[in-house]
Design a protein around this motif. Structure first.
Motif, mmCIF file in Angstrom:
data_model
loop_
_atom_site.group_PDB
_atom_site.id
_atom_site.type_symbol
_atom_site.label_atom_id
_atom_site.label_comp_id
_atom_site.label_asym_id
_atom_site.label_seq_id
_atom_site.Cartn_x
_atom_site.Cartn_y
_atom_site.Cartn_z
ATOM 1 N N SER A 25 -14.732 -6.900 -8.880
ATOM 2 C CA SER A 25 -13.499 -6.379 -9.461
ATOM 3 C C SER A 25 -12.406 -6.210 -8.425
ATOM 4 C CB SER A 25 -13.775 -5.073 -10.191
ATOM 5 O OG SER A 25 -14.057 -4.047 -9.272
ATOM 6 N N ALA A 26 -12.625 -6.646 -7.214
ATOM 7 C CA ALA A 26 -11.635 -6.556 -6.126
ATOM 8 C C ALA A 26 -11.098 -5.142 -6.023
ATOM 9 C CB ALA A 26 -10.541 -7.587 -6.305
ATOM 10 N N ILE A 27 -9.773 -4.983 -5.971
ATOM 11 C CA ILE A 27 -9.213 -3.653 -5.796
ATOM 12 C C ILE A 27 -8.916 -2.979 -7.127
ATOM 13 C CG2 ILE A 27 -7.773 -2.528 -4.118
ATOM 14 C CD1 ILE A 27 -6.278 -4.931 -3.611
ATOM 15 N N HIS A 63 -8.055 -5.455 -14.741
ATOM 16 C CA HIS A 63 -7.104 -6.526 -14.453
ATOM 17 C C HIS A 63 -6.041 -6.669 -15.554
ATOM 18 C CE1 HIS A 63 -9.302 -7.894 -10.987
ATOM 19 N NE2 HIS A 63 -10.412 -7.854 -11.688
ATOM 20 N N PHE A 115 -8.736 1.060 -3.319
ATOM 21 C CA PHE A 115 -8.939 0.253 -2.125
ATOM 22 C C PHE A 115 -10.344 0.402 -1.552
ATOM 23 C CE2 PHE A 115 -4.413 0.254 -2.584
ATOM 24 C CZ PHE A 115 -4.067 -1.037 -2.227
ATOM 25 N N GLU A 149 -12.791 -0.533 -3.111
ATOM 26 C CA GLU A 149 -13.492 -1.671 -3.692
ATOM 27 C C GLU A 149 -13.420 -2.913 -2.809
ATOM 28 O OE1 GLU A 149 -15.274 -1.657 -6.619
ATOM 29 O OE2 GLU A 149 -14.911 0.507 -6.689
ATOM 30 N N ILE A 150 -12.702 -2.837 -1.712
ATOM 31 C CA ILE A 150 -12.637 -3.978 -0.796
ATOM 32 C C ILE A 150 -13.347 -3.603 0.510
ATOM 33 C CG2 ILE A 150 -10.513 -4.891 -1.803
ATOM 34 C CD1 ILE A 150 -8.997 -3.800 0.615
ATOM 35 N N GLU A 151 -13.615 -4.600 1.330
ATOM 36 C CA GLU A 151 -14.313 -4.339 2.580
ATOM 37 C C GLU A 151 -13.542 -3.326 3.428
ATOM 38 O OE1 GLU A 151 -15.515 -7.801 4.797
ATOM 39 O OE2 GLU A 151 -15.837 -8.913 2.939
ATOM 40 N N LYS A 152 -14.296 -2.426 4.053
ATOM 41 C CA LYS A 152 -13.709 -1.354 4.852
ATOM 42 C C LYS A 152 -12.810 -1.897 5.961
ATOM 43 C CE LYS A 152 -15.101 2.990 6.957
ATOM 44 N NZ LYS A 152 -16.230 3.899 7.201
ATOM 45 N N LEU A 167 -11.130 -4.669 6.039
ATOM 46 C CA LEU A 167 -9.897 -5.199 5.456
ATOM 47 C C LEU A 167 -8.959 -4.058 5.053
ATOM 48 C CD1 LEU A 167 -8.181 -7.565 4.483
ATOM 49 C CD2 LEU A 167 -9.473 -7.515 2.341
ATOM 50 N N ALA A 168 -9.508 -3.045 4.404
ATOM 51 C CA ALA A 168 -8.694 -1.895 3.992
ATOM 52 C C ALA A 168 -8.041 -1.229 5.196
ATOM 53 C CB ALA A 168 -9.539 -0.896 3.214
ATOM 54 N N CYS A 217 -7.664 3.132 3.959
ATOM 55 C CA CYS A 217 -6.327 2.647 4.349
ATOM 56 C C CYS A 217 -5.785 3.547 5.466
ATOM 57 C CB CYS A 217 -5.388 2.636 3.152
ATOM 58 S SG CYS A 217 -5.876 1.487 1.858
#
Length: 149
Positions: free
Chosen positions: A1-3, A7, A15, A17-20, A22-23, A52
């Motif tokens: 489901s990405a971020i 949808h 955030f 839901e994405i790799e740490k 990357l965030a 983030c």
């Protein structure tokens, strides 16, 4: 489901839901771009800025005066994670409080009911700070809702 949890409606932006890694690279410009592209002021109900750690909060400006947003998690940590971040996060109450104020100043049109703040803000000792003044205003809003419930 990405971020995004949904949808179709873009009502949840998490955030976590994405790799740490990357965030952790996300900037205020990135946050602003995502919020603008999903028309967050009119659609977003829940925002979690998990991991983030490199934002100051200025990128949250597209949420200004939202009557839709219900939950904002600024803690920057995931569920069941320590709120202690080292080094301290860049997120600034100076940048964010004016945005939050613009949301709660909508009065009875304001949908905001759940805020989570970074540990560094919660540890602020100066009770005369803008952050503490905001907490008083937000508490007044919540109490006024209870009077009508």
């Amino acid at each position: 489901s990405a971020i995004v949890g949904n949808h179709q409606q873009w009502d949840v932006l998490d955030f976590g839901e994405i790799e740490k890694d990357l965030a952790a690279k996300i900037s205020d410009d990135d946050i602003r771009g995502v919020l603008c592209s999903v028309d967050a002021v009119n659609n977003l109900k829940k925002l979690r800025l998990t991991n983030c750690i490199n934002i100051t909060g200025v990128g949250l400006d597209p949420l200004r005066e939202s009557t839709i947003i219900q939950q904002i998690d600024l803690s920057l940590v995931g569920d069941h994670e320590s709120p202690m971040l080292d080094p301290e996060p860049l997120i600034s109450s100076v940048e964010v409080v004016s945005i939050l104020d613009s949301i709660i100043q909508r009065g009875e049109d304001c949908s905001l009911k759940h805020l989570v703040f970074p540990k560094v803000w919660r540890n602020e000792r100066n009770t005369e700070s803008d952050f503490h003044a905001f907490l008083s205003r937000y508490n007044e809003l919540l109490c006024s809702r209870a009077d009508f419930a």
